[in-house]
Write a protein that holds these residues in place. Structure first.
Motif, PDB file in Angstrom:
ATOM      1  N   LEU A  13       0.829  -1.207   0.000  1.00  0.00           N
ATOM      2  CA  LEU A  13       0.000   0.000   0.000  1.00  0.00           C
ATOM      3  C   LEU A  13       0.860   1.252   0.000  1.00  0.00           C
ATOM      4  CD1 LEU A  13      -2.967   1.015   0.248  1.00  0.00           C
ATOM      5  CD2 LEU A  13      -2.608   1.051   2.717  1.00  0.00           C
ATOM      6  N   ALA A  46      -1.452   7.519  -6.955  1.00  0.00           N
ATOM      7  CA  ALA A  46      -2.418   6.495  -6.577  1.00  0.00           C
ATOM      8  C   ALA A  46      -2.714   6.522  -5.083  1.00  0.00           C
ATOM      9  CB  ALA A  46      -1.915   5.119  -7.003  1.00  0.00           C
ATOM     10  N   LEU A  47      -1.694   6.656  -4.252  1.00  0.00           N
ATOM     11  CA  LEU A  47      -1.909   6.603  -2.808  1.00  0.00           C
ATOM     12  C   LEU A  47      -2.776   7.756  -2.301  1.00  0.00           C
ATOM     13  CD1 LEU A  47      -1.397   5.171  -0.177  1.00  0.00           C
ATOM     14  CD2 LEU A  47       0.764   6.417   0.048  1.00  0.00           C
ATOM     15  N   LEU A  96      -6.292   7.048  -3.265  1.00  0.00           N
ATOM     16  CA  LEU A  96      -6.860   5.975  -2.463  1.00  0.00           C
ATOM     17  C   LEU A  96      -7.287   6.494  -1.093  1.00  0.00           C
ATOM     18  CD1 LEU A  96      -7.250   2.826  -2.552  1.00  0.00           C
ATOM     19  CD2 LEU A  96      -5.134   2.698  -1.242  1.00  0.00           C
ATOM     20  N   LEU A 114     -10.402   8.511  -1.530  1.00  0.00           N
ATOM     21  CA  LEU A 114     -11.556   7.643  -1.768  1.00  0.00           C
ATOM     22  C   LEU A 114     -12.041   7.020  -0.465  1.00  0.00           C
ATOM     23  CD1 LEU A 114     -13.513   6.250  -3.700  1.00  0.00           C
ATOM     24  CD2 LEU A 114     -11.754   4.506  -4.108  1.00  0.00           C
ATOM     25  N   MET A 115     -11.114   6.570   0.368  1.00  0.00           N
ATOM     26  CA  MET A 115     -11.503   5.997   1.652  1.00  0.00           C
ATOM     27  C   MET A 115     -12.181   7.041   2.540  1.00  0.00           C
ATOM     28  SD  MET A 115      -8.253   3.499   2.520  1.00  0.00           S
ATOM     29  CE  MET A 115      -9.041   2.867   3.997  1.00  0.00           C
ATOM     30  N   VAL A 140     -11.758  -1.244  -0.716  1.00  0.00           N
ATOM     31  CA  VAL A 140     -10.789  -0.273  -1.241  1.00  0.00           C
ATOM     32  C   VAL A 140      -9.400  -0.565  -0.682  1.00  0.00           C
ATOM     33  CG1 VAL A 140     -10.130   2.160  -1.254  1.00  0.00           C
ATOM     34  CG2 VAL A 140     -12.512   1.519  -1.625  1.00  0.00           C
ATOM     35  N   GLY A 181      -5.888  -1.616  -2.680  1.00  0.00           N
ATOM     36  CA  GLY A 181      -4.623  -0.901  -2.510  1.00  0.00           C
ATOM     37  C   GLY A 181      -3.504  -1.782  -1.993  1.00  0.00           C
TER      38      GLY A 181
END
Length: 445
Positions: free
Chosen positions: A206, A213-214, A217, A220-221, A275, A279
């Motif tokens: 992750l 991307a991180l 992510l 999104l969380m 999610v 990841g």
């Protein structure tokens, strides 16, 4: 005594002695004990269930906290363990469970005779006496006492407060916050870490995601978590309870996310795990998320429905005919109307009024602030249940009556840190607090 025998004895003692203490603490107030004492009052079943439910909750909090503390302790060199079977990331499971029992449910069940400061001091003394005697199971570092003190403050104290407040039905908002911390730690750290340890995926995978991307992510969380946080707040603010089954709301909650969906917290938790599984590249965690949905639908849901039906009857049955478990409505369910009072002589307030009316809010009366019996300095929202909100929180409540997308924005604006920031920015840059003009004029001598 050989080292192997010493290890076995230490492990048995770490679990058997806390279990014996738990049994002794659970006896007072039990129906069986009352029956053995002639003339003793039979404990109320509801109070007994709440007491044992509070003990279970404190155990979950302590178990999650002990696992986190042990991870930090081994990293900082406070202590380590001899290699043994039945260990979680090096922590012997029997020591883990015994530690969690002593730091959680045992003092909670004995809360009538053991006050919190006394319990914590007793736990600290017990640990300081016991840890050196667990050799060769436990190998202590030079600063292990600092780790013990950190554990009492960061793990045992919150577990005790959560359990004791729940058992006595006190301090609703602080205990709801502690529940949130406990459930978040369990769902988003303990369960994923266990899945990564015994299945596939890892935290390293992750953290090594590419830089775009991180952050995406994480965002999104955060977005996925909003309905769950809003639902938990709704339980506390309007239901006067929490999501924990043995500490439920005292009123049927059909507002906020519950006007659109019956299971907002379960949906958010499942999506968060999915999610996180993507990841961390963990099929095991994805299976755990699906299993959580299956458990909720097949086992937890029937019990929850029976409980709600018994407590709220026709009102709950009418509610459940209009909302689904996992698929939200696009518009809020029909229910008694609320009122939002907005200043028609204020430019920004007029714009808000116009946009609200353009979206045809359901179950909402948009009234002029000047017509309110009080002099209003900010927008005011009044729900049919007597709930009030002011300023940006009032506008956020009004958005809940429009559409799922705008309602989501309202839930975000109602979260405490966001609500405070939104109000400060509104007061500074959009519209400072001011009296509604007609009432202000009428109030002058």
């Amino acid at each position: 005594m050989t080292p192997t025998v010493a290890l076995t004895v230490a492990r048995y003692a770490c679990l058997v002695l806390p279990l014996a203490a738990l049994a002794a603490a659970a006896l007072p107030g039990s129906a069986a004990l009352a029956a053995l004492r002639p003339g003793a009052p039979v404990p109320d079943p509801a109070q007994r269930r709440r007491r044992y439910g509070a003990a279970l909750l404190s155990f979950v909090a302590a178990a999650t906290g002990v696992a986190a503390l042990d991870t930090v302790a081994q990293w900082l060199g406070w202590w380590s363990y001899a290699p043994v079977d039945a260990a979680w990331r090096g922590l012997p499971v029997d020591l883990w469970l015994g530690w969690a029992l002593l730091w959680g449910p045992v003092p909670v069940l004995a809360h009538r005779v053991l006050r919190t400061p006394v319990a914590l001091l007793l736990l600290l003394w017990l640990d300081l006496m016991a840890m050196p005697r667990l050799d060769p199971l436990v190998e202590l570092g030079p600063h292990w006492r600092l780790g013990e003190l950190a554990g009492i403050v960061a793990v045992a104290l919150p577990a005790q407060l959560l359990g004791r407040w729940t058992a006595r039905d006190r301090r609703l908002h602080p205990r709801a916050l502690l529940q949130l911390v406990t459930f978040t730690g369990t769902a988003l750290w303990l369960i994923p870490t266990t899945a990564f340890t015994y299945g596939d995926g890892s935290w390293d995978h992750l953290w090594r995601l590419p830089s775009p991307a991180l952050p995406l992510l994480v965002q999104l969380m955060a977005l996925v978590s909003v309905p769950a946080l809003a639902a938990m707040r709704e339980f506390a603010v309007r239901g006067h309870g929490t999501p924990y089954p043995w500490d439920p709301p005292k009123r049927l909650v059909t507002t906020g996310p519950y006007a659109y969906l019956a299971n907002p917290m379960q949906l958010s938790a499942s999506l968060l795990l999915l999610v996180l599984a993507v990841g961390a590249a963990s099929a095991t965690l994805a299976v755990a998320a699906v299993a959580a949905v299956a458990f909720s639908a097949a086992l937890a849901a029937p019990h929850e429905r029976a409980d709600l039906d018994g407590r709220f009857g026709p009102a709950w049955r009418a509610y459940r005919t209009q909302v689904r478990d996992w698929v939200p409505r696009l518009r809020p369910l029909p229910q008694p109307a609320a009122t939002v009072w907005l200043d028609r002589d204020c430019g920004p307030c007029t714009a808000v009024t116009r946009r609200l009316l353009d979206r045809q809010p359901a179950n909402l009366v948009v009234a002029a602030a000047a017509d309110h019996p009080e002099v209003l300095w900010r927008a005011r929202y009044t729900g049919p249940d007597g709930h009030h909100a002011r300023g940006t929180a009032a506008v956020a409540r009004a958005l809940e009556h429009t559409h799922l997308g705008w309602a989501y924005l309202g839930w975000l604006l109602l979260l405490p840190p966001v609500a405070w920031l939104a109000q400060q920015l509104t007061d500074a840059f959009i519209a400072a607090p001011h009296p509604a003009r007609a009432q202000a004029a009428a109030a002058r001598p």
